[in-house]
Design an enzyme around this catalytic site. Structure first.
Site, mmCIF file in Angstrom:
data_model
loop_
_atom_site.group_PDB
_atom_site.id
_atom_site.type_symbol
_atom_site.label_atom_id
_atom_site.label_comp_id
_atom_site.label_asym_id
_atom_site.label_seq_id
_atom_site.Cartn_x
_atom_site.Cartn_y
_atom_site.Cartn_z
ATOM 1 N N GLU A 125 67.577 9.427 108.676
ATOM 2 C CA GLU A 125 67.308 10.562 107.776
ATOM 3 C C GLU A 125 68.246 11.653 108.450
ATOM 4 O OE1 GLU A 125 63.304 11.323 106.921
ATOM 5 O OE2 GLU A 125 62.497 9.211 107.282
ATOM 6 N N GLU A 162 55.885 8.871 111.317
ATOM 7 C CA GLU A 162 55.270 10.161 111.626
ATOM 8 C C GLU A 162 53.735 10.220 112.055
ATOM 9 O OE1 GLU A 162 56.543 12.549 108.239
ATOM 10 O OE2 GLU A 162 58.638 11.940 108.174
HETATM 11 O O1 G3I Z 1 58.521 11.115 90.880
HETATM 12 C C1 G3I Z 1 57.761 12.132 91.010
HETATM 13 C C2 G3I Z 1 57.564 12.654 89.349
HETATM 14 O O2 G3I Z 1 57.293 11.753 88.861
HETATM 15 C C3 G3I Z 1 56.913 13.870 89.474
HETATM 16 O O3 G3I Z 1 56.860 14.378 87.892
HETATM 17 C C4 G3I Z 1 57.522 14.931 90.161
HETATM 18 C C5 G3I Z 1 56.738 16.239 90.353
HETATM 19 O O4 G3I Z 1 56.685 16.978 91.426
HETATM 20 O O5 G3I Z 1 57.429 14.533 91.539
HETATM 21 C C6 G3I Z 1 58.411 13.313 91.565
HETATM 22 O O6 G3I Z 1 58.029 13.094 92.738
HETATM 23 C C7 G3I Z 1 58.944 13.590 94.060
HETATM 24 C C8 G3I Z 1 59.604 12.697 94.666
HETATM 25 O O7 G3I Z 1 60.135 13.551 95.829
HETATM 26 C C9 G3I Z 1 60.625 11.848 94.216
HETATM 27 O O8 G3I Z 1 61.461 12.708 93.472
HETATM 28 C C10 G3I Z 1 57.839 14.600 94.922
HETATM 29 O O9 G3I Z 1 57.379 15.677 94.156
HETATM 30 C C11 G3I Z 1 58.567 15.255 95.962
HETATM 31 O O10 G3I Z 1 57.506 15.683 96.978
HETATM 32 C C12 G3I Z 1 59.268 14.004 96.793
HETATM 33 O O11 G3I Z 1 59.915 14.477 97.928
HETATM 34 C C13 G3I Z 1 60.363 13.468 98.729
HETATM 35 C C14 G3I Z 1 59.419 13.747 100.114
HETATM 36 O O12 G3I Z 1 60.116 12.993 101.253
HETATM 37 C C15 G3I Z 1 57.881 13.160 99.966
HETATM 38 O O13 G3I Z 1 57.820 11.826 99.672
HETATM 39 C C16 G3I Z 1 61.999 13.641 99.158
HETATM 40 O O14 G3I Z 1 62.556 13.536 98.172
HETATM 41 C C17 G3I Z 1 62.173 12.985 100.226
HETATM 42 O O15 G3I Z 1 63.385 13.375 100.812
HETATM 43 C C18 G3I Z 1 61.324 13.151 101.535
HETATM 44 O O16 G3I Z 1 61.635 12.257 102.503
HETATM 45 C C19 G3I Z 1 61.040 12.273 103.584
HETATM 46 C C20 G3I Z 1 60.954 11.042 104.287
HETATM 47 O O17 G3I Z 1 60.399 10.094 103.598
HETATM 48 C C21 G3I Z 1 60.079 10.779 105.573
HETATM 49 N N1 G3I Z 1 60.702 11.929 106.568
HETATM 50 C C22 G3I Z 1 60.685 13.169 106.046
HETATM 51 C C23 G3I Z 1 61.592 13.203 104.886
HETATM 52 C C24 G3I Z 1 61.734 14.306 104.317
HETATM 53 O O18 G3I Z 1 60.529 15.266 103.770
#
Ligand code: G3I
Length: 375
Positions: A266, A161
């Site tokens: 994705e 991205e």
């Molecule tokens: O693991 C932490 C945890 O320790 C913490 O307490 C909690 C509190 O918010 O957050 C947890 O992390 C979360 C993580 O997912 C793991 O579950 C994040 O908040 C959350 O923002 C994160 O979201 C992910 C997002 O990317 C950001 O990394 C989504 O699951 C994931 O599906 C999404 O995937 C992305 C691809 O990597 C790139 N392209 C877009 C796609 C969708 O956004």
């Protein structure tokens, strides 16, 4: 193209005896079997799924998919939360699970502006570090991560991205400090750490004309500079009315024409209304919950489910038509309940974005894809 005979299995006894029916599909053949000679069919896995917590989705993933990518555990904020302090436990388990189950394993992702730890681009006072310091930090991160899984992770989303819909560079910290040079740098470092690994550029909203042209330019520039890039990943975070399938196909063809393979990465198809479809997949953009934005919390009406099956099948028709150009199609999650779409861009909704429902049962689209693959 091999043609396959699909025999529906009627009744529970026959169902249990059928290949792939452990995942409650009504088909005689599993999704991965049906697509075996076409392209890998992959899924993103959460930590719960490869550590024995979510056994339902784990089983569905094992029985129906031939490739995996980590949904979160290989992002830089998780792998190196503090400088020099690596945390590989989950990533190690992810790779071990993939090997034990004969999966094509992709790493996601080495350089992404989102989910990067604070320390990577800034100093103790929050100021951007120098180009030399960021170069060194990227070198140490990419080298440590890629060399740890050398020969085991078969391909890497090297840069994720970096381009906006209009084709301009995203003004990330990486860009502020190093300009667009951070991209060739990342590809060079990844290649040095594992010369046999495939290397990819991955992005969303790829059907936009501006982004399409910019990605083609990027591929050509990397190639002209003698750098390895094997494929472009087209994230498929799609909706019922966006993108236009013809525009998606145009981008697919443009990337193939530029000399690389195409991967649909994705993939998920939301049925929910979007407060703004132009946000693509920008995780930082969210909207407040309103009940009117969550119309299917009690279940999906048949008419909507049928329309969903039709649109998902239309996309797979295009993927199969261009199977010579596509190396992998990966769903962004296993079962509906696992999908990030339930929480983005509006938190707390009930979406139906994936190929398997909340009970792990294959949706009718799975049968459609299997039939299309057999034609
Ligand atoms: O693991 C932490 C945890 O320790 C913490 O307490 C909690 C509190 O918010 O957050 C947890 O992390 C979360 C993580 O997912 C793991 O579950 C994040 O908040 C959350 O923002 C994160 O979201 C992910 C997002 O990317 C950001 O990394 C989504 O699951 C994931 O599906 C999404 O995937 C992305 C691809 O990597 C790139 N392209 C877009 C796609 C969708 O956004």
């Amino acid at each position: 193209m091999k043609s396959r005979k699909i025999i529906p299995c009627w009744g529970a006894a026959a169902l249990l005896l059928s290949v792939g029916c452990g995942s409650q599909t009504d088909e005689k053949i599993s999704l991965k079997e049906a697509l075996k000679d076409k392209f890998y069919i992959g899924t993103a896995l959460s930590v719960a799924q490869f550590t024995g917590v979510d056994t339902l989705s784990e089983r569905v993933a094992r029985e129906n998919f031939s490739a995996i990518v980590p949904e979160n555990c290989m992002k830089s904020m998780f792998l190196q939360p503090a400088e020099g302090k690596f945390f590989f436990d989950e990533a190690d388990k992810f790779v071990a699970w993939g090997e034990a189950n004969g999966m094509w394993i992709t790493g996601h992702c080495l350089v992404w502006h989102s989910q990067a730890p604070e320390w990577l681009c800034t100093d103790g006072s929050g100021k951007n570090v120098s180009p030399e310091a960021l170069t060194e930090r990227l070198r140490s991160h990419i080298t440590a991560v890629v060399s740890r899984y050398r020969g085991r992770i078969k391909g890497w989303d090297v840069v994720n991205e970096a381009i906006l819909e209009d084709g301009s560079w995203r003004k990330s910290k990486f860009y502020e400090i190093l300009g667009e040079e951070f991209i060739p740098l990342a590809f060079r470092l990844a290649h040095e750490a594992d010369p046999d690994a495939e290397l990819y550029y991955n992005d969303y909203s790829m059907a936009f004309e501006g982004k399409r042209s910019a990605v083609v330019r990027l591929v050509k520039t990397l190639r002209e500079r003698g750098l390895r890039i094997d494929a472009v990943g087209m994230q498929g975070h799609i909706g019922m009315d966006y993108p236009a399938i013809e525009e998606f196909e145009k981008s697919l063809l443009a990337f193939a024409e530029a000399g690389v393979k195409v991967m649909v990465t994705e993939l998920d198809l939301t049925v929910l209304p979007s407060p703004n479809p132009n946000v693509g997949a920008a995780v930082e953009t969210t909207f407040e919950y309103r009940q009117s934005l969550n119309p299917y919390a009690g279940g999906l009406p048949d008419s909507v489910a049928t329309a969903w099956t039709g649109r998902m099948s239309d996309f797979f028709r295009i993927f199969l038509k261009h199977q010579d150009k596509i190396s992998r199609v990966t769903l962004w999650g296993v079962c509906d309940g696992d999908s990030w779409r339930n929480g983005w861009p509006v938190p707390g909704r009930t979406d139906y974005a994936l190929l398997f429902d909340r009970q792990g049962k294959a949706k009718p689209a799975v049968g459609e894809i299997i039939r299309l693959a057999g034609q």
